[in-house]
Design an enzyme around this catalytic site. Structure first.
Site, short mmCIF file in Angstrom:
data_model
loop_
_atom_site.label_atom_id
_atom_site.label_comp_id
_atom_site.label_asym_id
_atom_site.label_seq_id
_atom_site.Cartn_x
_atom_site.Cartn_y
_atom_site.Cartn_z
N ARG A 1 -15.38 -14.78 -2.15
CA ARG A 1 -14.06 -14.38 -1.64
C ARG A 1 -13.82 -15.14 -0.35
O ARG A 1 -14.63 -15.06 0.59
CB ARG A 1 -14.01 -12.87 -1.37
N HIS B 1 -6.07 -14.52 -7.35
CA HIS B 1 -7.02 -13.41 -7.49
C HIS B 1 -7.26 -13.21 -8.99
O HIS B 1 -6.84 -12.23 -9.59
CB HIS B 1 -6.45 -12.15 -6.85
N GLN C 1 -8.77 -9.97 -10.53
CA GLN C 1 -7.80 -8.88 -10.54
C GLN C 1 -6.92 -8.98 -11.78
O GLN C 1 -6.64 -7.97 -12.45
CB GLN C 1 -6.93 -8.95 -9.28
N ASP D 1 2.10 -5.31 -4.44
CA ASP D 1 0.89 -5.57 -3.64
C ASP D 1 1.33 -5.50 -2.17
O ASP D 1 2.54 -5.48 -1.87
CB ASP D 1 0.31 -6.95 -4.01
N CYS E 1 -2.76 -3.58 -7.15
CA CYS E 1 -4.16 -4.02 -7.16
C CYS E 1 -5.00 -3.23 -6.17
O CYS E 1 -6.21 -3.19 -6.29
CB CYS E 1 -4.22 -5.50 -6.85
N ARG F 1 -11.74 -3.25 -13.16
CA ARG F 1 -12.41 -4.38 -12.50
C ARG F 1 -13.88 -4.43 -12.93
O ARG F 1 -14.43 -5.51 -13.18
CB ARG F 1 -12.32 -4.23 -10.96
#
Ligand code: CP
Ligand code: NVA
Length: 316
Positions: free
Chosen positions: A111, A138, A141, A233, A273, A301
């Site tokens: 990340r 992402h 996700q 988001d 998310c 996830r």
């Protein structure tokens, strides 16, 4: 066990972007995710003896914990590393980190900020590299998002997804992944906060093959009207903390509230998310309401990342 599935079997396969998967590979991975979710014990020892390093240059709750548990639940050993604990935090390059970690572990999850750091890592690592969020995308996700939509709606193709908010990393992956799955994406952002043109063009191009489409608007009502899926988001992503006050003003009309849900299809689902900034991009009433699927989305996830690692490491 099937042989390597790639044209260049000696090269590690990476997952830096949703666009690293063909439409059929994406469908295959979602199918595997369903199997992994339904019968986790069938996969419990598939990666026994392997190790996976995770490097976090930004905070994380879901990605860190779901990857760590996913890795353990397929029998491998997770190493969660923050960049400040590594020599990376003292100036060792990401390239050298990739060279060294590849001698110890079987995959590296990163990340980070710029997508170019992931690309640099992938160039020197000899094991698969996974994007656990960058400023650009992402993709992990997106896998969970698509699995969740498929579970709730029984299909992906031809559904309309309305994303309201910032044209950010999550929006980029949703545009690319949604288009690959043949979905119709509508993205409503303020002026100046649209997804980057390269991603929009690519989503449109993908849509020509899959029957999907991408529409960018500045009118949130136009985006949500009749939509099957509502998605939002945070208005200020990690690394944009200094812009948060200004963004709070600009983004006011771009939230999922009761009005947006009212305008969507009657059986629309609401997604985020997470982490959510309640009262900003989503109201308490909507995130806690009957149409919200955000907790199932977060759970997914775990299942999709197990499937991803099994697939990347060719243990399925
Ligand atoms: N959705 C997501 O990636 O959450 P974290 O930042 O907590 O990992
Ligand atoms: N766009 C958000 C996603 C967090 C999971 C960020 O980058 O901070």
């Amino acid at each position: 066990m099937p042989g390597p599935r790639y044209d260049l079997p000696d090269m590690a396969r990476n997952f830096l972007s949703v666009d690293d998967l063909s439409a059929s590979e994406l469908a295959e991975l979602l199918e595997l995710s369903e199997k992994v979710k339904t019968s986790p014990s069938d996969y419990a020892q598939r990666l026994a003896g392997l190790s996976v390093a995770m490097i976090f240059e930004k905070p994380s709750t879901r990605t860190r914990v779901s990857f760590e548990v996913a890795i353990a639940e397929v029998g491998a050993h997770p190493l969660a590393l923050s960049s400040s604990e590594l020599q990376l935090g003292r100036g060792e390059t990401i390239e050298d980190t990739g060279r060294v970690l590849s001698r110890y572990v079987d995959a590296i999850v990163l990340r980070t900020f710029g997508q170019e750091r992931l690309e640099a890592l992938a160039r020197t690592a000899t094991v698969p590299v996974v994007n656990a969020l960058s400023d650009f995308e992402h993709p992990c996700q997106c896998l969970a998002d698509l699995l969740t939509i498929n579970e709730k709606k029984g299909r992906l193709a031809r559904l309309t997804v309305a994303y309201v908010g910032d044209g950010n990393n999550v929006a980029h992956s949703l545009l690319l992944g949604g288009a690959k799955a043949g979905m119709h994406l509508r993205v409503a952002t303020p002026f100046g906060y649209e997804p980057i043109p390269q991603v929009i063009r690519r989503a449109e191009e993908i849509g020509k093959d899959t029957g999907g489409s991408a529409m960018i608007t500045h009118d949130p009502e136009q985006a949500v009207t009749g939509a099957d899926v509502l998605y939002t988001d945070v208005w200020a992503s990690m690394g944009q903390e200094e812009e948060a006050t200004e963004r709070t003003l600009v983004f006011q009309p771009y939230r999922l509230d009761e009005f947006a849900v009212e305008r969507a299809a009657k059986d629309a689902i609401v997604m985020h998310c997470l982490p959510a900034h309640r009262g900003q991009e989503i109201t308490d009433g909507v995130i806690d309401g009957p149409q919200s699927v955000v907790w199932d989305q977060a759970e997914n996830r775990l299942h999709t990342q197990k499937a991803l690692l099994l697939w990347l490491l060719r243990e399925v």
